[in-house]
Design a protein around this motif. Sequence first.
Motif, short mmCIF file in Angstrom:
data_model
loop_
_atom_site.label_atom_id
_atom_site.label_comp_id
_atom_site.label_asym_id
_atom_site.label_seq_id
_atom_site.Cartn_x
_atom_site.Cartn_y
_atom_site.Cartn_z
N THR A 142 0.83 -1.20 0.00
CA THR A 142 0.00 0.00 0.00
C THR A 142 0.87 1.25 0.00
N ILE A 143 1.99 1.21 0.66
CA ILE A 143 2.89 2.37 0.69
C ILE A 143 3.40 2.68 -0.70
N ILE A 144 3.85 1.69 -1.43
CA ILE A 144 4.33 1.90 -2.80
C ILE A 144 3.20 2.41 -3.68
N PHE A 145 2.02 1.86 -3.51
CA PHE A 145 0.85 2.27 -4.29
C PHE A 145 0.62 3.78 -4.14
N PHE A 146 0.58 4.26 -2.90
CA PHE A 146 0.35 5.69 -2.66
C PHE A 146 1.58 6.52 -3.02
N LEU A 147 2.76 5.97 -2.85
CA LEU A 147 3.99 6.67 -3.23
C LEU A 147 3.99 6.96 -4.73
N ILE A 148 3.59 6.00 -5.51
CA ILE A 148 3.54 6.20 -6.95
C ILE A 148 2.50 7.26 -7.32
N GLN A 149 1.33 7.20 -6.71
CA GLN A 149 0.30 8.20 -7.00
C GLN A 149 0.79 9.60 -6.64
N CYS A 150 1.37 9.75 -5.47
CA CYS A 150 1.87 11.06 -5.03
C CYS A 150 3.02 11.53 -5.90
N SER A 151 3.84 10.60 -6.34
CA SER A 151 4.99 10.96 -7.17
C SER A 151 4.57 11.48 -8.54
N ILE A 152 3.51 10.93 -9.09
CA ILE A 152 2.99 11.44 -10.36
C ILE A 152 2.66 12.92 -10.20
N LEU A 153 1.97 13.25 -9.13
CA LEU A 153 1.61 14.65 -8.87
C LEU A 153 2.85 15.50 -8.59
N ALA A 154 3.77 14.97 -7.81
CA ALA A 154 4.97 15.73 -7.46
C ALA A 154 5.81 16.04 -8.70
N TYR A 155 5.98 15.07 -9.57
CA TYR A 155 6.71 15.32 -10.82
C TYR A 155 6.03 16.44 -11.61
N ALA A 198 10.77 6.17 -15.32
CA ALA A 198 10.24 7.40 -14.71
C ALA A 198 11.18 7.91 -13.62
N GLY A 199 11.59 7.02 -12.74
CA GLY A 199 12.51 7.42 -11.67
C GLY A 199 13.85 7.88 -12.20
N LEU A 200 14.39 7.16 -13.17
CA LEU A 200 15.68 7.53 -13.75
C LEU A 200 15.61 8.85 -14.51
N ALA A 243 4.47 11.19 -16.92
CA ALA A 243 3.77 10.37 -17.91
C ALA A 243 4.19 8.91 -17.82
N LEU A 244 5.49 8.65 -17.75
CA LEU A 244 5.97 7.28 -17.65
C LEU A 244 5.44 6.59 -16.39
N LEU A 245 5.46 7.31 -15.29
CA LEU A 245 4.98 6.73 -14.04
C LEU A 245 3.48 6.46 -14.11
N LEU A 246 2.74 7.38 -14.70
CA LEU A 246 1.30 7.17 -14.86
C LEU A 246 1.02 5.96 -15.76
N PHE A 247 1.70 5.89 -16.91
CA PHE A 247 1.49 4.75 -17.81
C PHE A 247 1.92 3.44 -17.16
N GLY A 248 3.02 3.46 -16.43
CA GLY A 248 3.46 2.25 -15.73
C GLY A 248 2.47 1.83 -14.66
#
Length: 176
Positions: free
Chosen positions: A17-30, A105-107, A166-171
């Motif tokens: 669940t932490i990774i799930f929310f981390l990815i969602q928040c990261s899309i917004l942060a980027y 996305a991260g790289l 975009a990459l993080l969202l598509f992934g």
Amino acid sequence: MPRSFRPPAKEVSDMSTIIFFLIQCSILAYAFIGGVFLAFADFIMRSLVRTSGHGGVEAMQVINREVFRWVFMALFLGMAAVSLVIAAYGAFALTDTAGTLIMLAGLCYLVGCFGVTVFFNVPMNETLAVMETSDAQTRTYWLDIYVPRWTFWNWVRTTACAVSAALLLFGFVRMN
């Protein structure tokens, strides 16, 4: 919890669940960080150049000091650390297209945003910071070197943030 806010049952074992929310928040942060860079690339730098006298240099010197406030810096630096986690998660925890997209996305953020900032924009900011605003050499540096180069690298950062989001969202979508 509504379906859109939790990982599907088959993914729970693969993604905490932490990774799930981390990815969602990261899309917004980027996207937020990219938005700041977009504003500079699109109209702030042009506006600073059009100020009379040495106003643009002085304003940029102030901006470069004020950027160290906690909100932007926490987001900017924090996302560098988070991007390492995201890239590692994509590379080692996922094995399909989703993993590749998430890793990229991260790289992309680490290299295209954080790396460009550290190796290109910050050194130019440090050079400008010690210059006397009323000196003719400062104005020449500002117009001939700083503005075109800084703005070019700022467009690179803007693009890297947009591509990372975009990459993080598509992934993320591919995971579901």
